[in-house]
Write a protein that holds these residues in place. Structure first.
Motif, PDB file in Angstrom:
ATOM      1  N   PRO A 115     -41.583  46.259  -8.733  1.00  0.00           N
ATOM      2  CA  PRO A 115     -40.965  47.174  -9.739  1.00  0.00           C
ATOM      3  C   PRO A 115     -40.441  46.361 -10.720  1.00  0.00           C
ATOM      4  CG  PRO A 115     -39.936  47.464  -7.822  1.00  0.00           C
ATOM      5  CD  PRO A 115     -41.068  46.450  -7.452  1.00  0.00           C
ATOM      6  N   ALA A 116     -39.641  45.320 -10.442  1.00  0.00           N
ATOM      7  CA  ALA A 116     -38.955  44.628 -11.577  1.00  0.00           C
ATOM      8  C   ALA A 116     -39.773  44.098 -12.447  1.00  0.00           C
ATOM      9  CB  ALA A 116     -38.223  43.437 -11.317  1.00  0.00           C
ATOM     10  N   PHE A 117     -41.274  43.739 -12.138  1.00  0.00           N
ATOM     11  CA  PHE A 117     -42.243  43.168 -12.901  1.00  0.00           C
ATOM     12  C   PHE A 117     -42.691  44.447 -14.072  1.00  0.00           C
ATOM     13  CE2 PHE A 117     -46.714  41.697 -13.416  1.00  0.00           C
ATOM     14  CZ  PHE A 117     -46.599  41.239 -14.292  1.00  0.00           C
ATOM     15  N   MET A 166     -40.205  38.802 -17.559  1.00  0.00           N
ATOM     16  CA  MET A 166     -41.596  39.230 -17.121  1.00  0.00           C
ATOM     17  C   MET A 166     -42.144  38.023 -16.517  1.00  0.00           C
ATOM     18  SD  MET A 166     -44.471  40.745 -19.588  1.00  0.00           S
ATOM     19  CE  MET A 166     -44.797  39.241 -20.480  1.00  0.00           C
ATOM     20  N   SER A 167     -42.126  37.008 -17.026  1.00  0.00           N
ATOM     21  CA  SER A 167     -42.918  35.652 -16.686  1.00  0.00           C
ATOM     22  C   SER A 167     -42.328  35.103 -15.384  1.00  0.00           C
ATOM     23  CB  SER A 167     -42.729  34.524 -17.742  1.00  0.00           C
ATOM     24  OG  SER A 167     -43.043  34.810 -18.830  1.00  0.00           O
ATOM     25  N   LEU A 168     -40.952  35.592 -15.089  1.00  0.00           N
ATOM     26  CA  LEU A 168     -40.414  35.156 -13.793  1.00  0.00           C
ATOM     27  C   LEU A 168     -40.657  35.847 -12.691  1.00  0.00           C
ATOM     28  CD1 LEU A 168     -36.848  33.851 -14.808  1.00  0.00           C
ATOM     29  CD2 LEU A 168     -38.718  32.430 -13.480  1.00  0.00           C
ATOM     30  N   MET A 169     -40.773  37.226 -12.995  1.00  0.00           N
ATOM     31  CA  MET A 169     -41.198  37.956 -11.830  1.00  0.00           C
ATOM     32  C   MET A 169     -42.577  37.839 -11.540  1.00  0.00           C
ATOM     33  SD  MET A 169     -38.695  39.677 -11.031  1.00  0.00           S
ATOM     34  CE  MET A 169     -37.455  38.569 -11.353  1.00  0.00           C
ATOM     35  N   SER A 170     -43.473  37.819 -12.563  1.00  0.00           N
ATOM     36  CA  SER A 170     -44.506  37.419 -11.988  1.00  0.00           C
ATOM     37  C   SER A 170     -45.107  36.143 -11.523  1.00  0.00           C
ATOM     38  CB  SER A 170     -45.761  37.578 -13.319  1.00  0.00           C
ATOM     39  OG  SER A 170     -45.333  36.674 -14.334  1.00  0.00           O
ATOM     40  N   TRP A 171     -44.217  35.282 -11.911  1.00  0.00           N
ATOM     41  CA  TRP A 171     -44.437  33.730 -11.211  1.00  0.00           C
ATOM     42  C   TRP A 171     -43.835  34.135  -9.591  1.00  0.00           C
ATOM     43  CZ3 TRP A 171     -40.146  31.202  -8.832  1.00  0.00           C
ATOM     44  CH2 TRP A 171     -40.615  29.888  -8.419  1.00  0.00           C
ATOM     45  N   ALA A 172     -42.712  35.037  -9.537  1.00  0.00           N
ATOM     46  CA  ALA A 172     -42.450  35.181  -8.069  1.00  0.00           C
ATOM     47  C   ALA A 172     -43.486  35.775  -7.240  1.00  0.00           C
ATOM     48  CB  ALA A 172     -41.228  36.100  -8.057  1.00  0.00           C
ATOM     49  N   LEU A 173     -44.408  36.863  -8.031  1.00  0.00           N
ATOM     50  CA  LEU A 173     -45.335  37.576  -7.138  1.00  0.00           C
ATOM     51  C   LEU A 173     -46.532  36.345  -6.911  1.00  0.00           C
ATOM     52  CD1 LEU A 173     -45.002  40.818  -9.252  1.00  0.00           C
ATOM     53  CD2 LEU A 173     -44.815  40.415  -6.645  1.00  0.00           C
ATOM     54  N   PRO A 196     -50.853  38.619  -4.869  1.00  0.00           N
ATOM     55  CA  PRO A 196     -51.563  39.872  -4.133  1.00  0.00           C
ATOM     56  C   PRO A 196     -52.394  40.862  -5.022  1.00  0.00           C
ATOM     57  CG  PRO A 196     -49.204  39.699  -3.375  1.00  0.00           C
ATOM     58  CD  PRO A 196     -49.563  38.821  -4.659  1.00  0.00           C
ATOM     59  N   SER A 197     -53.211  41.324  -4.429  1.00  0.00           N
ATOM     60  CA  SER A 197     -54.492  41.972  -5.334  1.00  0.00           C
ATOM     61  C   SER A 197     -53.990  43.031  -6.381  1.00  0.00           C
ATOM     62  CB  SER A 197     -55.673  42.494  -4.534  1.00  0.00           C
ATOM     63  OG  SER A 197     -56.078  41.369  -3.839  1.00  0.00           O
ATOM     64  N   HIS A 198     -53.120  43.886  -6.067  1.00  0.00           N
ATOM     65  CA  HIS A 198     -52.695  44.684  -6.869  1.00  0.00           C
ATOM     66  C   HIS A 198     -51.842  44.110  -8.045  1.00  0.00           C
ATOM     67  CE1 HIS A 198     -49.646  44.668  -3.903  1.00  0.00           C
ATOM     68  NE2 HIS A 198     -48.973  45.427  -4.578  1.00  0.00           N
ATOM     69  N   VAL A 199     -51.162  43.045  -7.667  1.00  0.00           N
ATOM     70  CA  VAL A 199     -50.417  42.238  -8.682  1.00  0.00           C
ATOM     71  C   VAL A 199     -51.377  41.525  -9.608  1.00  0.00           C
ATOM     72  CG1 VAL A 199     -48.579  40.780  -8.918  1.00  0.00           C
ATOM     73  CG2 VAL A 199     -48.563  42.010  -7.238  1.00  0.00           C
ATOM     74  N   SER A 200     -52.530  41.125  -9.008  1.00  0.00           N
ATOM     75  CA  SER A 200     -53.373  40.391 -10.030  1.00  0.00           C
ATOM     76  C   SER A 200     -53.827  41.507 -10.784  1.00  0.00           C
ATOM     77  CB  SER A 200     -54.754  39.923  -9.131  1.00  0.00           C
ATOM     78  OG  SER A 200     -54.114  39.061  -7.954  1.00  0.00           O
ATOM     79  N   ALA A 201     -54.311  42.776 -10.345  1.00  0.00           N
ATOM     80  CA  ALA A 201     -54.775  43.547 -11.499  1.00  0.00           C
ATOM     81  C   ALA A 201     -53.490  43.947 -12.561  1.00  0.00           C
ATOM     82  CB  ALA A 201     -54.881  44.981 -10.584  1.00  0.00           C
ATOM     83  N   LEU A 202     -52.282  43.912 -12.177  1.00  0.00           N
ATOM     84  CA  LEU A 202     -51.535  44.058 -13.074  1.00  0.00           C
ATOM     85  C   LEU A 202     -51.264  43.176 -14.198  1.00  0.00           C
ATOM     86  CD1 LEU A 202     -48.213  45.577 -11.720  1.00  0.00           C
ATOM     87  CD2 LEU A 202     -49.701  46.728 -13.321  1.00  0.00           C
TER      88      LEU A 202
END
Lengths: 670, 220
Positions: free
Chosen positions: A116-118, A141-148, A237-243
């Motif tokens: 959700p933070a992303f 945004m970059s950091l949150m996606s990096w964490a994911l 994870p795949s739904h994050v890849s989609a995002l």
């Protein structure tokens, strides 16, 4: 739609992220997190759609946070509303998918707080109205996606992917920081309104363009800054890849458009040439890379590179037209680019979610170990097929419309006066056609090898159809792909205020009033397209040919052949593989671009070991760009290493000499 | 700001530069400490004159801090340390005295050349103060790199800090909180440095920093 409508969903997203920090190990916490993310995204989607369709004046808001003397400026106008629609549509669908898919997650505490933070960070980037807020949220945004990306950090290669991503993201933000510095000028007006009003010299504006291409382009995946993307997107994870692939790259496109089309003022004609050339190279190389891949998610990530190239071709054309005051052409090119942004967010999310379903059903990403999934997962296969057809730009789906519009913009390029552009644009058109055709080939491979044929491994043979929530998410996206394909006029009309705001109030003619919902971008005498008629024709001819085949062929007498249709023994390894499918293209293009070499190791007669064929590929971006750079950095660092072991007095002498040198410089050049 | 007021301010601040040269020249530790005390005393005078002439009473606090801490406590403590260490009280210099003074003169010239055009818009006293302050900072740095003795490096550091205070006072005066915190940080630095001096002495039997270089396996 006033701005504070967005604040509630944003607060909700951030709040549930904080909740997940402490509560992610509790049972059913994934349902809470994804459910609230879904609700917030739907609310924000509603607000942004309302703003886009009613097209009121921009609404602004200043929050007393952040830097004490400036605060946080937020603003929503047509451009940000359009991208907010994309972000929140993607957010809503992936959250819904997460409701079903999240149960497969082994490490929810590494995903739930950041998801959700992303989403909130991407929303905030789009709302930011001053450079400080923009950069801060961009980095968030970059950091949150990096964490994911690092969620499954123990898997091989993921840590490396995260490292490369972090480096590239840092470099990109640095370039954007410098771009905003140049834009703000010596007086330091970091509010976007000040930048819009400011006038820059030719050189400074060109510098901003280059820095923005580096900064936003590295996030979007422009060649040769794309290297992190095929590493990091599949690792999440795949739904994050989609995002990340479907949505975050669009936020980068937004950054580019916001700076170059909105803040920077009037373009010079050669800007268009630069952006066009970059876009064309990115499109062709992206799809060639994708063809060489047998990892399903990595293939999709490389396709994102290709589609970003197509989007930048549209943006480059728009710049070229704007520089020559051909605003009708610019409106067409901008509409094409924005339409493709929308389309790509739909079908790339769809495809990544589909590959996520395949991954959780079989545990495999390698196409060579899949196959025959259409029998086990028919609905996923259908949705994936629609997405594949859409991304391959087949009519009547949405991908065709936006690429067709881009071609229309290319076809009116002879109106451009500059000779370089006259020669460049047709070449770009050829590259675009090539990339579209190769994308078709690539998705024949991706769908055919993964879903058709017979299973190549036991895991693929025992796959189970995915849950209904995930399927709903897939089919919502597939339905939107079809709808945007057969009713493109409605999308064009919704995009019109965005185009008008960036293009001196010039937009495409309203399409909704055209008879039969035909798409007529410029004039009927030139070109028009009707997705509905194409759909009807395809359905009609499809039924007719199915009927004819059924009537004439199916009931005919058959005789079994002695060689069993190419499968003399029942071994699934005898099937066509992804590697063999790509071989002709690899030999044609890959031998030049990737220095593809095939080595056949044939045992001598009498030797019982199996023959082997190994293919070696080299990545030009790494070979000629990054590896020499890394070499230089390492050499310099090695040379400077002994600076770490100086005496105290020598360090002081160094500081002293540096100070004296600087003072001397000041004294001489002032 | 003219006539006598300006002349006195000018003389005191200029006196600090002259004392900086004296610091550069001294090659005995006790004399060095006494000269440093003089340096700090002059700083206190400069600041209190500024306080008097600009009618800025908070600067008296700054002056008091300079007088008590820098002119009295620090020299006395350093005296004690040297006594207890019982070290040799002559200082080896890297450059000869004459060369040292010559470089110092060049540094002052550089400070003038840099500062005059930068501060063209300011009033005369501020310009003078900034030039003197930069000269003192540069001379302090020069002292730190041309001495091999740890104690004299500490003194060079402290005289640099005096130059910074002079610049701050000359420019616009600094907030009291900042001044107090700087004073305390200097005191703490003194304590830390003092402890280090003892440790160095215990281990190496000297406070010549060359011994440490040799210990780290560097060439002397």
């Amino acid at each position: 739609m006033p701005l504070y409508w967005f604040l509630g969903p944003l607060a909700g997203l951030l709040g549930v992220g904080c909740y997940a920090l402490v509560g992610s190990r509790r049972p059913r916490s994934d349902a809470i997190v994804y459910g609230i993310s879904f609700l917030c995204s739907v609310l924000a989607l509603g607000a942004s759609l309302t703003h886009l369709l009613t097209a009121p004046a921009a609404s602004t808001l200043t929050l007393p946070l952040g830097l004490p003397w400036s605060g946080v400026h937020l603003r929503v106008d047509a451009l940000s509303a359009f991208f907010l629609v994309i972000v929140n549509l993607g957010g809503a669908v992936t959250s819904w998918y997460g409701l079903g898919h999240g149960r497969h997650e082994q490490a929810p505490e590494r995903v739930l707080p950041f998801f959700p933070a992303f989403l909130a960070a991407m929303n905030l980037v789009l709302l930011a109205d001053d450079a400080f807020t923009f950069l801060l949220t961009w980095e968030f945004m970059s950091l949150m996606s990096w964490a994911l990306v690092m969620a499954h950090h123990r898997q091989a290669g993921n840590a490396h992917a995260g490292y490369v991503y972090l480096l590239m993201a840092g470099m990109g933000t640095m370039a954007l920081l410098l771009a905003f510095g140049v834009l703000a000028g010596a007086d330091g007006g970091y509010h976007f309104a000040d930048m819009r009003a400011g006038l820059l010299s030719q050189q400074a504006a060109a510098l901003v363009l280059v820095l923005t291409l580096v900064g936003a382009g590295s996030k979007a995946g422009l060649f040769p800054l794309h290297v992190w993307l095929p590493l990091a997107h599949p690792a999440a994870p795949s739904h994050v890849s989609a995002l990340m692939s479907g949505v975050m790259t669009k936020v980068a496109v937004y950054g580019f458009m916001r700076i170059v089309f909105d803040l920077l003022g009037e373009p010079a004609w050669w800007w268009g040439a630069v952006v066009l050339a970059l876009g064309a190279v990115t499109a062709v190389l992206g799809v060639l890379y994708a063809l060489m891949q047998h990892d399903l998610k990595r293939l999709l990530a490389y396709h994102t590179v290709e589609n970003i190239g197509i989007i930048f071709i549209g943006l480059g054309l728009a710049l070229a037209f704007q520089a020559n005051y051909l605003n009708d052409g610019a409106a067409l090119a901008l509409s094409a680019a924005l339409f493709h942004v929308f389309n790509h967010s739909l079908f790339k999310s769809l495809l990544f979610l589909g590959s996520g379903s395949v991954l959780s059903a079989t545990g495999e990403r390698d196409m060579e170990r899949l196959g025959g999934l259409i029998h086990r997962m028919p609905w996923t296969a259908l949705a994936f097929l629609i997405g594949s057809a859409a991304i391959s730009a087949l009519p009547p789906l949405n991908g065709f419309v936006s690429e067709w519009l881009t071609f229309q913009a290319i076809l009116i390029s002879p109106e451009l006066p500059q000779w370089l552009l006259k020669f460049l644009v047709p070449a770009v058109g050829a590259a675009l056609a090539l990339s579209a055709a190769l994308a078709g080939a690539c998705f024949v491979k991706a769908f055919g090898i993964t879903f058709l044929g017979r299973p190549r491994t036991p895991a693929a043979a025992q796959a189970e159809e995915t849950d209904t929530r995930s399927l709903t998410a897939l089919f919502v996206l597939a339905a939107l792909c079809v709808l945007a394909g057969i009713l493109p006029g409605l999308v064009i009309d919704a995009l019109a205020p965005v185009v008008a705001s960036l293009n001196g109030a010039v937009r495409l003619a309203a399409q909704a009033s055209q008879p039969w919902l035909t798409l007529v971008p410029l004039a009927e005498a030139k070109n028009s397209y009707n997705g509905m008629l194409v759909l009807l024709f395809i359905v009609f001819s499809g039924f007719l040919s199915a009927l004819l085949i059924h009537r004439l062929a199916s009931r005919d007498a058959r005789r079994g052949s002695a060689w069993d249709c190419g499968f003399p023994d029942d071994n699934p390894a005898g099937q066509y593989t992804a590697g063999s499918f790509a071989q002709p293209i690899r030999r044609m293009f890959g031998s030049v671009v990737f220095q593809a070499r095939e080595r056949v190791d044939m045992p001598a007669p009498g030797d019982l070991r199996p023959a082997r064929m190994t293919v070696s590929l080299r990545d030009p971006a790494w070979d000629y760009g990054y590896l020499p750079l890394i070499q230089v950095v390492n050499t310099v660092a090695g040379r400077l290493n002994h600076l770490q072991f100086l005496t105290v007095r020598r360090y002081l002498t160094l500081v002293f000499s540096a100070l004296i040198l600087l003072l001397l410089g000041l004294a001489i050049w002032r | 700001m003219y006539g006598l007021v300006f002349d006195i301010a000018h003389m005191l601040a200029g006196g600090m530069v002259v004392v900086s040269f004296l610091l550069l020249y001294q090659d005995r530790l006790y004399a060095l400490l006494n000269t440093y005390a003089l340096h700090a005393l002059l700083l206190a005078l400069v600041v209190s004159w500024q306080a008097y002439s600009h009618d800025a009473p908070h600067l008296y606090v700054t002056a008091g801090i300079a007088l008590i801490f820098k002119a009295i406590i620090i020299p006395v403590v350093l005296h004690r340390i040297i006594q207890r260490l019982g070290i040799q009280r002559t200082i080896e210099q890297v450059l000869g005295v004459g060369l040292n003074m010559l470089v110092g003169v060049l540094l002052v010239a550089l400070a003038i050349i840099v500062m005059l055009p930068v501060t063209a818009a300011s009033e005369a006293l501020v310009r003078e103060d900034l030039i003197f302050a930069l000269s003192i900072v540069l001379l302090g740095l020069l002292m730190m790199i041309t001495r091999r003795n740890a104690v004299s490096q500490v003194v060079g550091f402290m005289s640099m800090e005096n130059g910074l205070v002079l610049a701050a006072v000359g420019a616009s005066g600094m907030p009291l909180v900042v001044e107090i915190s700087i004073a305390f940080s200097v005191l703490i630095a003194l304590i830390v440095i003092g402890i280090f001096l003892f440790r160095i002495r215990e281990r190496f039997d000297t406070v010549d920093v060359q011994a440490m270089d040799a210990f780290r396996g560097e060439r002397p």
